[in-house]
Each structure stands twice: as C-alpha cells, then as structure tokens.
Design a protein around this motif. Structure first.
Motif, short mmCIF file in Angstrom:
data_model
loop_
_atom_site.label_atom_id
_atom_site.label_comp_id
_atom_site.label_asym_id
_atom_site.label_seq_id
_atom_site.Cartn_x
_atom_site.Cartn_y
_atom_site.Cartn_z
N ALA A 1 0.86 -1.19 0.00
CA ALA A 1 0.00 0.00 0.00
C ALA A 1 0.89 1.23 0.00
O ALA A 1 1.80 1.34 0.82
CB ALA A 1 -0.92 0.01 1.22
N ARG A 2 0.62 2.15 -0.91
CA ARG A 2 1.37 3.41 -1.01
C ARG A 2 0.60 4.48 -0.24
O ARG A 2 -0.61 4.65 -0.43
CB ARG A 2 1.51 3.80 -2.48
CG ARG A 2 2.25 5.11 -2.73
CD ARG A 2 3.74 4.99 -2.44
NE ARG A 2 4.46 6.18 -2.90
CZ ARG A 2 4.62 7.29 -2.19
NH1 ARG A 2 4.11 7.38 -0.96
NH2 ARG A 2 5.28 8.31 -2.68
N ASP A 3 1.28 5.18 0.67
CA ASP A 3 0.64 6.20 1.50
C ASP A 3 0.67 7.54 0.78
O ASP A 3 1.74 8.14 0.64
CB ASP A 3 1.37 6.30 2.84
CG ASP A 3 0.58 7.07 3.88
OD1 ASP A 3 -0.53 7.53 3.56
OD2 ASP A 3 1.07 7.19 5.02
N PRO A 4 -0.47 8.03 0.30
CA PRO A 4 -0.48 9.28 -0.48
C PRO A 4 -0.05 10.47 0.37
O PRO A 4 -0.34 10.55 1.56
CB PRO A 4 -1.93 9.41 -0.93
CG PRO A 4 -2.71 8.61 0.06
CD PRO A 4 -1.83 7.48 0.46
N GLY A 5 0.66 11.40 -0.27
CA GLY A 5 1.10 12.60 0.43
C GLY A 5 2.32 12.41 1.29
O GLY A 5 2.77 13.34 1.97
N THR A 6 2.88 11.21 1.29
CA THR A 6 4.11 10.90 2.04
C THR A 6 5.04 10.13 1.11
O THR A 6 4.64 9.66 0.05
CB THR A 6 3.82 10.04 3.28
OG1 THR A 6 3.70 8.66 2.88
CG2 THR A 6 2.54 10.46 3.98
N PRO A 7 6.29 9.94 1.52
CA PRO A 7 7.20 9.11 0.71
C PRO A 7 7.14 7.63 1.07
O PRO A 7 7.97 6.85 0.62
CB PRO A 7 8.57 9.69 1.05
CG PRO A 7 8.42 10.16 2.45
CD PRO A 7 7.01 10.66 2.59
N HIS A 8 6.16 7.22 1.86
CA HIS A 8 6.16 5.88 2.42
C HIS A 8 5.24 4.90 1.70
O HIS A 8 4.23 5.28 1.12
CB HIS A 8 5.75 5.93 3.90
CG HIS A 8 6.73 6.68 4.75
ND1 HIS A 8 6.35 7.69 5.61
CD2 HIS A 8 8.08 6.57 4.87
CE1 HIS A 8 7.41 8.18 6.22
NE2 HIS A 8 8.47 7.51 5.78
N PHE A 9 5.62 3.63 1.79
CA PHE A 9 4.75 2.54 1.39
C PHE A 9 4.92 1.40 2.38
O PHE A 9 5.92 1.34 3.13
CB PHE A 9 5.03 2.07 -0.05
CG PHE A 9 6.43 1.54 -0.27
CD1 PHE A 9 6.70 0.17 -0.19
CD2 PHE A 9 7.48 2.40 -0.60
CE1 PHE A 9 7.98 -0.33 -0.42
CE2 PHE A 9 8.77 1.91 -0.82
CZ PHE A 9 9.01 0.55 -0.73
N TYR A 10 3.95 0.50 2.42
CA TYR A 10 3.92 -0.58 3.40
C TYR A 10 3.81 -1.92 2.69
O TYR A 10 3.13 -2.03 1.66
CB TYR A 10 2.75 -0.39 4.37
CG TYR A 10 2.84 0.89 5.16
CD1 TYR A 10 3.39 0.91 6.43
CD2 TYR A 10 2.41 2.10 4.61
CE1 TYR A 10 3.51 2.10 7.15
CE2 TYR A 10 2.53 3.29 5.32
CZ TYR A 10 3.07 3.28 6.58
OH TYR A 10 3.20 4.45 7.27
N VAL A 11 4.47 -2.93 3.23
CA VAL A 11 4.50 -4.26 2.63
C VAL A 11 4.19 -5.28 3.71
O VAL A 11 4.69 -5.18 4.84
CB VAL A 11 5.87 -4.55 1.99
CG1 VAL A 11 5.98 -6.00 1.54
CG2 VAL A 11 6.12 -3.61 0.80
N SER A 12 3.37 -6.27 3.38
CA SER A 12 2.93 -7.27 4.36
C SER A 12 3.67 -8.59 4.18
O SER A 12 4.05 -8.96 3.07
CB SER A 12 1.43 -7.52 4.21
OG SER A 12 1.13 -8.03 2.92
N GLY A 13 3.84 -9.31 5.29
CA GLY A 13 4.50 -10.61 5.27
C GLY A 13 3.53 -11.73 5.57
O GLY A 13 2.84 -11.71 6.59
N THR A 14 3.47 -12.73 4.69
CA THR A 14 2.53 -13.84 4.90
C THR A 14 3.02 -14.81 5.96
O THR A 14 2.21 -15.46 6.62
CB THR A 14 2.31 -14.61 3.59
OG1 THR A 14 3.58 -15.06 3.09
CG2 THR A 14 1.64 -13.75 2.54
N THR A 15 4.32 -14.92 6.15
CA THR A 15 4.84 -15.96 7.04
C THR A 15 4.49 -15.71 8.50
O THR A 15 4.12 -16.64 9.22
CB THR A 15 6.37 -16.07 6.89
OG1 THR A 15 6.69 -16.35 5.53
CG2 THR A 15 6.92 -17.19 7.76
N ASP A 16 4.59 -14.44 8.94
CA ASP A 16 4.37 -14.19 10.36
C ASP A 16 3.59 -12.90 10.64
O ASP A 16 3.42 -12.54 11.80
CB ASP A 16 5.71 -14.15 11.11
CG ASP A 16 6.66 -13.08 10.58
OD1 ASP A 16 6.22 -12.18 9.83
OD2 ASP A 16 7.87 -13.13 10.93
N GLY A 17 3.13 -12.21 9.61
CA GLY A 17 2.31 -11.02 9.83
C GLY A 17 3.08 -9.73 10.02
O GLY A 17 2.48 -8.69 10.32
#
Length: 324
Positions: free
Chosen positions: A55-71
């Motif tokens: 997920a790309r966070d609009p208005g910021t330089p950040h994005f988030y990535v999820s891990g299936t193995t352990d959350g």
C-alpha cells in the motif's frame, strides 16, 4: 495471493512467527513530498518473509508491505533501498498479513487465515480496529476502498464478499464483526479448491466492485448498491489468472505469475458500464519474480515479488519499480 495453494496455504498462513517480533515504529510519518529520486529495487528483510501485499501512503514518501509468514508489516521510503519493520510479527493475533490499503491515515490489512482484518494508524502504528469474520476456514485476502470510504474485502476460500463501512472505520470501537456484504454461493462465481475471489478494486463512481477470480481466470462486477454479481466479458481471453488489481483512468492493471513466473501485468480497458474489459497490452519481466500485487507510485508501479511456494527463493525478497 498466488493461486492454486489449496489447504496447505491456510496452514502456512497460520504459522507462529519464525523470528522474534520486531518493535513497532512509533515515529510520525514523513509528510513531506516524496523526493524526485526513486529507487528501482527495494529489499524486504528476512529470508522467509514472502511479502505479499503493498500500500502506497499518499502525500508521504512511504509505502507498506505485508509478510505472509508471520504477519510482519514493513515500511519503505521511495528514496531508500531497504524496508524497515513497522508492525511486529504476531502483534494482536496478526500471524499473517496479505492485501492492504490505506484510507484516512489507516492501514487496512487483510489477515488471511485468521479470518480478520486489522486496522492500524500509519502515523503511530497503534491498533485501531480488529474486524473478525468468526470463520477460521477462509482466507481473507485483499482490500479495496470505495470513494465513500467503505472497504470491501475478499475471501479466497469462502464464497463471500465482506464490507466494512466508513462509519465502522471511524468508530472508536476496536473489536467489531466483519460482516458479509454478498453471499456468492448462488452467484455466477464458482468457488473451487484453490484461490477464488482475490484482488479487487472499486470503480471511481463507487457503483461497482471489480473482483478477480484466480481459479476461473475471470473478473466479476458486483453492484455496491444491490450486491448483484455479473461476469465481466473478456472477449474470450482466458489467460489472465489475476492476483492483485489496480484501476486508474479506466484501465485495469492485473498482476499475475500464473502463466509467467517472471511476472506479468495485463492492462485492460474497462467499458463505460464496467461490463466488458479488453486487453490493451502485457508487461513481462522488468525485475518481477513470481509477483503478487502492486501499488501506484506516480506513473510507476511498485510490484511485490512474492515467490510463494518457492522452496529456495531468490534472496533477498524485493519490491521492484515497473514503469508501465
């Protein structure tokens, strides 16, 4: 989520953390405009991460990535090559994490075989909500946000489409039910062994959810008003096999590795009433490696290289920038 995983996937996604939980980040998000420099390849820490959602966070330089193995949830910066832990593995029962979207400073995370959706503040990482379906035989897989703020959520094992209303997301109540919006049992969608309802988007007018059925290599249009389900006419094309979906300016971007382990993004043009889709072009390779889904970063796509069920994955796990 990659197709044809069967019940083995559900078991894997319920694994307890394989590594000690990392501390959650509580630093405020950087709300300055993203820098002009963009990294082309981002590293996800860990040799068993198997990252799936982004997920790309609009208005910021950040994005988030999820891990299936352990959350684990990692946070990346578009100008830095390495992601950092943001939410620790197993926190609040989030033992796996799949599709994600951001709305109003909230990170909405599909919890896979936990049967739950977790919502966290992107600013502090604080838990805001847990929406629980009560089912432990499903795979809560992906999330899409409607223009009115409602969130729609697929389940790949159970024939249901969930909806979380904007009012529920704004409520101070933490623990809430994850309610079924449409029962797909008697619909045109046919749930079989493997991955069924998967990626989804909501049209800009808010009238329809477009949902991918990976097993059937098909798309379905769901009315957000009535719940009516109709197949999207692909003109005889049968090799889409979509996982993640994105929609922009009438073009549907479908990410898959079903027919192309090196990765393929099919770009389809939706008709005005969303009843038909025509393939415009295909994008292959470009650093993709058994990808799952993507997020827009300006005109580019940030694509997650999932590599699920690869016994000896190409390390490190990565997110790559694809210019469509």
């Amino acid at each position: 989520m990659r197709p044809l995983l069967g019940t083995a996937l559900a078991a894997t996604l319920l694994l307890t953390p394989l590594t000690p939980p990392a501390a959650a980040s509580h630093h405020p998000a950087d709300h300055h405009p993203a820098p002009q420099h963009r990294v082309d390849r981002y590293t996800v820490p860990g040799d068993r991460a198997y990252p799936e959602g982004i997920a790309r966070d609009p208005g910021t330089p950040h994005f988030y990535v999820s891990g299936t193995t352990d959350g684990t949830i990692w946070r990346g910066h578009v100008g830095r090559p390495t992601l950092e832990p943001f939410l620790p593995a197993g926190q609040h029962g989030r033992t796996t994490a799949v599709g994600m979207k951001i709305t109003g400073g909230r990170l909405v995370v599909a919890g896979g075989a936990t049967g739950k959706v977790f919502v966290h503040s992107t600013r502090t990482g604080a838990l805001l909500h847990v929406f629980d379906s009560g089912a432990r035989d499903g795979l809560v897989n992906d999330v899409a946000i409607a223009p009115n703020g409602d969130a729609y959520v697929t389940d790949s094992f159970r024939p249901v489409l969930y909806r979380i209303t904007a009012a529920q997301l704004a409520s101070p109540q933490v623990h809430q039910p994850l309610r079924t919006f449409v029962d797909l049992t008697d619909s045109p969608v046919r749930y079989e062994e493997g991955i069924n309802g998967n990626g989804l988007v909501v049209t800009p007018d808010g009238r329809h959810v477009i949902m991918a059925d990976t097993n059937s290599q098909a798309f379905y249009r769901v009315s957000t008003r009535t719940g009516a389900v109709t197949p999207v006419d692909l003109g005889g094309v049968t090799d889409i096999g979509s996982d993640g979906l994105l929609l922009r300016d009438g073009d549907l971007y479908s990410v898959t590795s079903l027919f192309h382990p090196e990765g393929e993004i099919s770009v389809l043009r939706l008709s005005e009433d969303d009843s038909r889709a025509t393939v415009l072009r295909r994008i292959n390779g470009r650093g993709m490696d058994v990808p799952s889904t993507a997020a827009f970063d300006g005109d580019d796509l940030l694509v997650v290289n999932f590599q699920y069920q690869i016994a000896e994955p190409n390390l490190p796990f990565t997110v790559v920038r694809v210019r469509p």
